[in-house]
Scaffold this motif. Structure first.
Motif, short mmCIF file in Angstrom:
data_model
loop_
_atom_site.label_atom_id
_atom_site.label_comp_id
_atom_site.label_asym_id
_atom_site.label_seq_id
_atom_site.Cartn_x
_atom_site.Cartn_y
_atom_site.Cartn_z
N GLY A 36 -0.63 -5.16 -14.24
CA GLY A 36 -1.08 -3.94 -15.45
C GLY A 36 -2.97 -4.05 -15.17
N ASN A 37 -2.88 -3.43 -16.46
CA ASN A 37 -4.37 -2.95 -16.63
C ASN A 37 -4.98 -2.13 -16.58
N VAL A 38 -5.30 -2.75 -14.56
CA VAL A 38 -5.65 -1.30 -13.72
C VAL A 38 -5.14 -1.75 -12.20
N TRP A 39 -4.77 -0.67 -11.53
CA TRP A 39 -4.17 -1.19 -9.89
C TRP A 39 -5.12 -2.18 -9.48
N GLU A 40 -4.79 -2.96 -8.22
CA GLU A 40 -5.54 -3.96 -7.83
C GLU A 40 -5.82 -3.44 -5.95
N TRP A 41 -7.02 -3.11 -5.65
CA TRP A 41 -7.55 -2.38 -4.08
C TRP A 41 -7.24 -3.71 -3.24
N THR A 42 -6.29 -4.03 -2.08
CA THR A 42 -6.22 -4.75 -1.32
C THR A 42 -6.86 -4.22 -0.24
N CYS A 43 -6.90 -4.77 1.07
CA CYS A 43 -7.92 -4.90 2.44
C CYS A 43 -6.53 -4.52 2.92
N THR A 44 -5.11 -4.26 3.19
CA THR A 44 -4.62 -3.80 4.04
C THR A 44 -4.07 -2.60 3.60
N PRO A 45 -4.43 -1.84 5.27
CA PRO A 45 -3.78 -0.29 4.85
C PRO A 45 -2.18 -0.52 5.49
N ILE A 46 -1.11 0.23 4.62
CA ILE A 46 0.43 0.01 4.53
C ILE A 46 0.55 0.72 5.88
N TYR A 47 1.75 -0.49 5.83
CA TYR A 47 2.62 -0.16 7.01
C TYR A 47 3.94 -0.24 6.86
N PRO A 48 4.96 -0.11 7.59
CA PRO A 48 6.24 -0.67 7.51
C PRO A 48 7.35 -1.47 8.17
N PHE A 49 7.80 -1.69 6.64
CA PHE A 49 7.88 -3.40 7.23
C PHE A 49 9.87 -3.48 8.24
N PRO A 50 9.33 -4.74 9.18
CA PRO A 50 10.92 -4.58 9.83
C PRO A 50 11.34 -4.44 9.12
N GLY A 51 12.48 -3.19 9.92
CA GLY A 51 13.57 -2.54 9.48
C GLY A 51 13.31 -1.38 7.96
N PHE A 52 12.36 -0.78 8.41
CA PHE A 52 11.70 0.56 7.45
C PHE A 52 12.73 1.88 8.47
N GLU A 53 13.60 2.63 6.85
CA GLU A 53 14.02 3.53 7.06
C GLU A 53 13.30 4.77 6.63
N VAL A 54 13.05 5.68 6.51
CA VAL A 54 12.84 7.14 6.35
C VAL A 54 14.17 7.58 5.39
N HIS A 55 13.27 7.74 4.05
CA HIS A 55 14.75 8.27 3.31
C HIS A 55 14.69 9.79 3.79
N PRO A 56 15.77 10.31 4.27
CA PRO A 56 16.04 11.64 4.31
C PRO A 56 15.58 12.58 3.65
N VAL A 57 16.05 12.79 2.08
CA VAL A 57 15.45 13.35 0.95
C VAL A 57 13.96 13.37 0.59
N TYR A 58 12.82 12.85 1.23
CA TYR A 58 11.99 13.03 1.26
C TYR A 58 11.03 11.93 2.02
N ASP A 59 11.30 12.43 2.77
CA ASP A 59 10.86 12.31 4.56
C ASP A 59 9.27 11.69 4.87
N ASP A 60 8.47 12.09 3.65
CA ASP A 60 6.71 12.53 3.58
C ASP A 60 5.81 11.76 2.06
N PHE A 61 7.16 10.97 2.02
CA PHE A 61 6.54 10.09 1.18
C PHE A 61 6.28 8.72 1.53
N THR A 62 6.22 8.63 2.38
CA THR A 62 5.41 7.29 3.38
C THR A 62 5.10 7.87 4.41
#
Length: 702
Positions: A377-403
């Motif tokens: 809360g309060n404000v979001w915190e920036w991290t230095c980590t670019p987003i990446y998929p975890f092992p086991g990641f699957e795209v949800h077929p209804v919204y493949d352009d979210f991530t």
């Protein structure tokens, strides 16, 4: 202590009808809260003015969240008809900031505010009726039709936040305060920040599929790591702590900035945080609809580039090597705080989150959470980590352009949520990422840490995307020519002696035909429904190269790369622009083409006849439509009632080519060189290939 404005939903329960009513209540509360945010806008100009050049005006976002329900519910097969095809085209896809200097000058004929209000009411009624009629079994899972409704609710939560940022960036003359979004009023002197020791330990990130709260696809999978001890700042960096950096000329000293940050700094001509307003001898802070004397004990709100520059400056001042925390380090702090997850908070909300008490930041020493403050809360915190998929990641077929479009090394993770975050945004496992120059209600804390930063994968590991990257740009198999190149050559040859000023590659996938067309045409548009595919073309256009893994057998992979320069496509790559689009509901602006290619598309559309009826109006007289297809009709993609051919009609065989002639010949001339056959090979593994033959037809617009 108050509740969050809207109670978090759970996916489980004992009583399905009670859960149905709970979902109905949250749907209406979310829908209404979003509409009330737009009460800030004063006069028609406020709706139509861009707050920043890289975003649409707010009328788009007012309609977009409603359109999202219709588009996703139709895609999932839960509704059979659109409510307003024009609006659902205009409001379908938002804008991702590809670069801070990528100005979108496209002209849109926006509808009136009142027509969008009426449309939203129709969507509200439609979703409410669906909530009443849709069978419900508990728990709700990723594959449940109810997931799509929850997705719409969470999507609106996201836009409540991002739209509030845009409203905050409009001129004050365009907005007025709204009682439901009253800011906090506690202010004071900034507390002295200090580094506190953090014990090392093992952490585990990632949702299980049976988690009892809704999640976006990037949250699922498993990531485990053991961290060494480190130190972290007790508070978020306050306006008061950041002030010294500003007043010592931090925005004028390139040495504190990364190469990316310095390019943004020079382009934007920034001299202070975007929400700071110079005022006489002191500073004011721009809030949602007002300015106030600077609350020095509130967290500073900056982008990731500014936060990283401050850390370099602070390191030089203190002699301690400081940086933004990684996602892992933030999560370790969050776990050590012993905070329960959001669905267990009830009436005792332990953070400035979910509009529980005010619509603004509050003092950084207001909410202790263990030894630290504002881990949630309060404000979001920036991290230095670019987003990446975890092992086991699957795209949800209804919204493949979210991530998937964010797996590009350009989007950093923000953690913890802000004062206006609701629903999934409040969860411990939430993973949201934005481009580093993006402004959100976001600030930061700093760490002193010897922990190695995570090794973010750089190779595309999505099996289908990699398969198509190889199909478009890879090797020739079994002496079959490259299909995308062959299709383009046929199209260009058919235009010999005629102008080729503007071309559309409809269903462009990962973009090879679009780049090939750009050799011959100065204005090429590549459209595809899949953001996963489009992202490949975008990265190639921006950088000229793309890397991916190719399955050899089992778990064995090889690493491949595409180089546009080596293919002779780099010099004309800027002739191409890629966008996500629904071929059966294109925006009005896609028109006046000399050439349209629809390669292996029609047998994957949910309304192929609708596409063919529409596309003719987008082609200039004398223009060319090139269609290829193996005619592999499947109900998985196209309802049986929508197949063009491949069945008996009145006791006689009806082929797709017969149907194409019936639909197109009143408006087109079938070129003499067609139909013709064109083979193609798609590699699945080193020992498995699809060998198909597409029929090519060329149609000249009368």
């Amino acid at each position: 202590m108050a509740r969050t404005r809207i109670t978090p939903l759970r996916l489980d329960g004992e009583n399905a009808e009670q859960k149905r009513e709970e979902i109905r209540g949250v749907f209406h509360e979310t829908f209404s809260l979003y509409e009330s945010l737009f009460e800030h806008l004063q006069g028609p100009a406020a709706w139509m003015e861009k707050a920043i050049p890289l975003r649409h005006p707010l009328i788009f976002y007012f309609g977009h969240t409603a359109t999202f329900y219709v588009n996703k519910l139709q895609f999932a097969g839960l509704i059979n008809a659109r409510l307003d095809p024009r609006l659902e085209s205009v409001f379908a896809v938002g804008v991702d900031e590809m670069s801070w200097d990528d100005l979108d000058e496209t002209h849109y004929d926006w509808p009136t505010v009142e027509s969008v209000r009426q449309y939203r009411q129709r969507v509200r009624q439609m979703v409410d009726q669906l909530i009443s009629e849709l069978p419900l079994t508990l728990p709700i899972t990723w594959d449940s039709p109810w997931w799509v409704i929850l997705m719409g609710i969470e999507h609106e939560n996201i836009h409540l936040e991002t739209s509030s940022v845009l409203i905050r960036q409009l001129p004050l003359s365009r907005v007025a305060p709204v009682a439901a979004f009253t800011p906090w009023d506690q202010t004071g002197k900034a507390p002295a920040n200090r580094l506190l020791p953090v014990a090392g330990g093992a952490i585990r990130l990632g949702k299980a599929r049976d988690d009892h709260q809704y999640g976006w696809d990037n949250e699922y999978g498993t990531h485990e790591i053991t961290l060494q001890p480190f130190k972290a700042s007790q508070f978020l960096v306050s306006n008061g702590e950041y002030r010294e950096f500003v007043e010592e000329g931090g925005y004028r000293n390139a040495s504190w900035w990364s190469a990316e940050g310095d390019a943004w700094r020079r382009f934007s001509r920034a001299e202070h945080p975007t929400f700071w307003v110079p005022h006489s001898a002191d500073w004011h802070l721009r809030l949602l609809a007002e300015e106030r004397p600077m609350p020095w004990n509130w967290p500073v709100e900056v982008n990731a580039l500014e936060a990283a520059a401050f850390c370099r400056w602070k390191s030089a001042k203190t002699g301690e090597e400081l940086r933004l925390p990684s996602e892992d380090e933030w999560r370790h702090l969050r776990d050590l705080s012993a905070l329960a997850d959001s669905d267990a908070w009830g009436d005792h909300v332990p953070a400035n989150i979910g509009l529980m008490a005010g619509c603004s930041p509050c003092p950084v020493d207001q909410f202790p959470q263990g030894d630290f403050y504002d881990l949630m809360g309060n404000v979001w915190e920036w991290t230095c980590t670019p987003i990446y998929p975890f092992p086991g990641f699957e795209v949800h077929p209804v919204y493949d352009d979210f991530t998937v479009p964010t797996f590009d090394q350009q989007h950093n993770l923000l953690k913890g949520g802000s004062f206006i975050s609701l629903g999934n945004e409040m969860q411990r496992e939430a993973r949201y990422a934005f481009r580093r120059h993006f402004f959100q209600h976001a600030g930061f804390r700093y760490v002193s840490s010897a922990n190695a930063l995570p090794d973010i994968p750089i190779y595309e590991s999505d099996a289908l995307v990699s398969q198509y990257a190889e199909f478009h740009y890879g090797r020739r198999y079994y002496d079959v020519p490259n299909f995308a190149v062959a299709v383009t050559e046929l199209a260009v040859q058919a235009r010999t002696g005629k102008p080729l000023r503007k071309a559309l590659d409809m269903g462009c996938a990962v973009g090879r035909s679009s780049f090939e067309l750009a050799r011959h045409c100065p204005d090429v548009t590549g459209l595809d429904f899949s953001a996963r595919f489009i992202s490949v073309g975008v990265q190639l256009r921006e950088r000229g190269h793309f890397s991916y893994t190719l399955t050899e057998e089992g778990e064995l992979s090889s690493y491949q790369s595409i180089d546009l320069a080596a293919l002779g496509l780099w010099e004309t790559a800027d002739h191409v622009h890629f966008y996500q689009a629904d071929a059966c509901n294109l925006k009005p602006l896609y028109r006046d083409y000399d050439l349209v290619i629809a390669a292996n598309l029609i047998d994957r559309l949910y309304h192929p006849r609708q596409f063919l009826d529409d596309i003719r109006e987008r082609i200039l007289p004398g223009g060319l439509l090139l269609i290829t297809s193996p005619y592999t009709w499947l109900e998985e993609y196209t309802p049986r009632s929508e197949w063009l051919g491949g069945f008996k009609k009145d006791g006689e065989n009806l082929t797709t080519f017969d149907a194409l002639k019936e639909i197109l010949l009143p408006h087109f001339r079938l070129r003499d060189e067609s139909p013709l056959d064109l083979p193609f090979v798609i590699r699945e593994t080193a020992r498995k290939y699809q060998h198909s033959i597409a029929q090519v037809t060329l149609w000249e617009r009368l």
